[in-house]
Design an enzyme around this catalytic site. Structure first.
Site, PDB file in Angstrom:
ATOM      1  N   ASP A  48       0.799  -1.226   0.000  1.00 34.32           N
ATOM      2  CA  ASP A  48       0.000   0.000   0.000  1.00 34.32           C
ATOM      3  C   ASP A  48       0.831   1.275   0.000  1.00 34.32           C
ATOM      4  O   ASP A  48       0.286   2.358  -0.181  1.00 34.32           O
ATOM      5  CB  ASP A  48      -0.985   0.004   1.168  1.00 34.32           C
ATOM      6  CG  ASP A  48      -0.318  -0.054   2.533  1.00 34.32           C
ATOM      7  OD1 ASP A  48       0.921  -0.211   2.593  1.00 34.32           O
ATOM      8  OD2 ASP A  48      -1.035   0.059   3.541  1.00 34.32           O
ATOM      9  N   ASP A 424       4.149   1.518  13.753  1.00 35.59           N
ATOM     10  CA  ASP A 424       3.402   0.264  13.949  1.00 35.59           C
ATOM     11  C   ASP A 424       4.202  -0.867  14.596  1.00 35.59           C
ATOM     12  O   ASP A 424       3.614  -1.713  15.266  1.00 35.59           O
ATOM     13  CB  ASP A 424       2.795  -0.262  12.647  1.00 35.59           C
ATOM     14  CG  ASP A 424       1.719   0.638  12.096  1.00 35.59           C
ATOM     15  OD1 ASP A 424       1.091   1.376  12.888  1.00 35.59           O
ATOM     16  OD2 ASP A 424       1.496   0.634  10.870  1.00 35.59           O
TER      17      ASP A 424
END
Length: 731
Positions: A48, A424
């Site tokens: 992505d 993350d």
């Protein structure tokens, strides 16, 4: 003070550099994986924000295919299609979001080179719904014909291998148009073409299209090559079509969910649509909650179909496999284990690696139905021998994939060559740049590491700050280590009231407070709205006199008593010579009258005032697009950027024979944007990346190595950390 020595100005020709990824192994969301239907051991992966990859079976690693693109948006891959006749041909639909450029890319050499065709329909390769698909489809009977299901503008067709595109006038869902800011649409979620509905060299007649926008119908069928369409009834108006695949016998399998993903699906369904018009619900019974987003069929095993759940938070997502067209299902999660020895970072939250979340990519090898792969929000798993019974061992299939966003990094004067702050997955102490690191950034564990600092004369002392997902409880967002980042202890600031009318609370828990450490490691400053100083690892705290609200001090890397800060309200540079007890203005002559271009506005931006580890009082200040250097603790500065317009800057070991730091920068010289190096205090610059190493221009942070001349670390937004070493230079 000793005289400064700068290296001889280099030839302005680009310097030769070798670029390598710092190994983590995966690390981010890959929305889908696609096998070539015509050649064994050939697969493609779309990500992505890190572009596409090709699996190279001979090299046994994934090859990044878009490192040469300078266009940021083209690193968000909306869809991928491998040619069903020619193994050398592959297409990408590239575009990060609705307000960024979009293009169809075609390669005739497996992604080594690309023909880029900008298109008028927007994409969303890094928006919600990026796990839908595949939107891009090649007619298996006439491979020059392609269809694309767009998010906002209906269905488009090309009859010249993607060189030109025309919108289908009679498709029943023309699209909702460009969305509002920070919004998106699911749009036409997939195109699936029935290979049995045509002959070689002629257009296929039967085409299916799924829709993931609100409406009564979410599945449509054409029996005349896309000229006309009819709606096909499915599980109901709340169920959005997420993926669709036509098996070799003409059967269409469709997964459904109540949201477009990856975090909004409450319920789902799986349906089987026969070429004869029959339809039946084949949803795995008792699957629980959440939707279905991954979907795969086995080309060599008729009736074999697999689906994956998404947003089934309890008991967690899984993959279901059927060998009889969906009559019976096998929950693979219950008999699965995961061996993450090759990528131990997957244990970063202090628990065993689970089956995975955000499972939107799912594939069955067309030449081996026992070889399955699926993608998660952090990795790609594969199993080589999925049988009807017995245990299943999944391992990360990620060698060569580095799909992460880097927030910060530091190369200290001792210990591990690199400390990193990731989005993350926290961050790491990288003792070996070519091995996936152990997950040591815990106590506290913070999903994002926003700042890292080390003590210049005691580099075993490291401090970090970070933030955690909004729904997670937290007791600390700061940590300190006395072994170079291998183990940590939390640092907790007390509650404060920055102004009389402000509430008293622990502002450090908001995740915005940076932390800095003195050169000897004895003093920490926490940058809450009122900066707080501790000299005993957080047992007691004091204020630093002379600092304004929201000040961000910087520690001198040599002198433990010296700190610097910028008073942006009054355009002054401040210095402390008493260990941060007090700060006072310093002349700062040579700086521009206004210092606000050196201000940062969010916690993930690199701070623009940098202290060199090579001399006391050696300061570098990045103001706007210019760089200024002081060798006397801020009393005087000189411009050190030449004609380079600087975006990011870092310092590294001086060139042989020099005492002034080598400067590394991301910036633009004339019209050339790139990564640059200066070894003569900014008088001249040499470009050190090349056209094959641009990584979409998605640069976040840059830093040199203080122990190895020429080495530079570049943190990207999507391709992890790359490090460069000069070729043919003494290091």
């Amino acid at each position: 003070m000793s005289a400064r020595v700068v290296a001889r100005a280099p030839d302005l020709a680009p310097a030769s550099y070798r670029w390598t990824n710092v190994t983590v192994g995966g690390g981010g969301y890959a929305p889908n994986i696609v096998f070539s239907p015509v050649e064994p051991n050939l697969a493609y992966l779309r990500t992505d924000m890190g572009g596409a990859y090709r699996w190279d079976a001979r090299a046994e690693r994934w090859i990044p295919l878009q490192d040469g693109t300078p266009v940021s948006s083209y690193m968000g891959i909306e869809s991928i299609a491998a040619d069903p006749r020619d193994a050398n041909v592959v297409y990408l639909a590239a575009g990060m979001s609705a307000r960024e450029p979009a293009a169809i890319l075609r390669s005739a050499d497996r992604g080594t080179t690309w023909r880029v065709t900008p298109v008028p329909f927007a994409m969303g390769g890094n928006e919600p719904g990026r796990g839908l698909g595949e939107r891009l489809a090649i007619d298996p009977n006439r491979t020059e014909t392609l269809f694309f299901g767009s998010r906002h503008d209906g269905v488009w067709r090309s009859d010249d291998a993607g060189a030109t595109w025309t919108k289908l006038a009679h498709f029943l869902v023309p699209g909702l148009g460009k969305p509002a800011e920070r919004q998106t649409h699911g749009g036409v979620s997939f195109i699936a073409i029935d290979p049995t509905s045509g002959n070689a060299g002629q257009h296929s007649r039967r085409i299916w299209a799924g829709v993931a926008d609100p409406g009564t119908d979410h599945l449509f069928r054409s029996d005349d090559g896309g000229d006309s369409w009819t709606a096909v009834k499915g599980p109901g108006p709340d169920m959005l079509a997420t993926k669709g695949i036509v098996a070799n016998d003409g059967t269409l399998y469709v997964s459904f969910a109540t949201g477009i993903g990856p975090s909004d699906a409450k319920a789902g369904a799986v349906w089987h649509f026969g070429a004869d018009g029959t339809a039946r619900d084949i949803t795995p019974p008792g699957y629980g909650s959440g939707g279905f987003l991954g979907l795969a069929v086995a080309r060599t095993a008729p009736g074999t179909v697999a689906v994956s759940t998404i947003d089934r938070w309890q008991p967690g997502d899984t993959v279901w496999l059927s060998r009889d067209g969906g009559i019976q299902w096998d929950d693979l999660g219950g008999r699965s284990s995961r061996d993450v020895t090759s990528t131990p970072f997957l244990l970063h939250e202090g628990k065993g690696a689970d089956f995975g979340h955000w499972i939107s990519g799912l594939a069955i090898d067309p030449f081996n139905p026992g070889h399955l792969a699926y993608t998660t929000g952090a990795t790609v798993y594969a199993a080589d021998a999925v049988t009807p019974a017995g245990p299943i061992r999944w391992t990360p299939w990620t060698k060569g994939i580095e799909q992460t966003a880097i927030i910060t990094l530091a190369s200290p004067t001792g210990g591990a060559p690199l400390l990193s702050g990731f989005g993350d997955i926290a961050g790491f102490a990288h003792a070996d740049l070519d091995r996936s690191p152990q997950p040591t950034f815990s106590n506290p564990y913070l999903s994002n590491t926003n700042t890292i600092d080390y003590a210049g004369r005691a580099p075993n002392i490291v401090v970090r700050s970070g933030s955690l997902y909004a729904d997670r409880p937290r007791d600390a967002t700061l940590g300190w280590s006395d072994d170079g980042g291998l183990t940590w202890k939390p640092l907790k600031a007390p509650a404060i009231r920055p102004t009389d009318d402000a509430p008293g609370k622990r502002y450090d828990l908001e995740g915005d407070a940076a932390v800095v450490v003195s050169a000897d490691g004895s003093t920490f400053i926490v940058c809450t709205p009122v900066p707080l100083v501790t000299r005993d690892r957080g047992r007691t705290w004091a204020l630093a006199q002379g600092l304004r609200l929201h000040a961000r001090p910087v520690a001198d890397k040599i002198d433990p008593q010296r700190f610097y800060s910028v008073d942006f309200d009054n355009d002054r540079l401040l210095v402390s010579n008493d260990g941060a007890k007090s700060f006072a203005p310093v002349a700062g002559s040579g700086l521009p009258a206004q210092l606000w271009p050196g201000k940062i506005y969010w916690r993930e931006q690199p701070y623009r005032l940098v202290a060199s580890p090579f001399a006391a009082g050696d300061l570098w200040f990045h103001l706007g697009e210019e760089l200024y250097h002081s060798a006397d603790g801020g009393r005087t500065f000189r411009k050190s950027s030449g004609t380079l317009r600087i975006e990011l800057v870092g310092l590294g070991k001086p060139a042989p024979g020099a005492t002034v730091a080598a400067i590394y920068a991301v910036g633009t010289l004339k019209s050339q944007r790139g990564v640059w190096r200066s070894i003569d205090e900014g008088k001249s610059w040499a470009r050190i990346n090349d056209d094959a190493h641009q990584w979409g221009g998605r640069f976040r942070v840059i830093g040199g190595d203080p122990r190895r001349f020429g080495r530079v670390y570049v943190g990207t937004d999507g391709r992890g950390i790359v490090y460069g070493d000069p070729v043919g230079e003494t290091q």
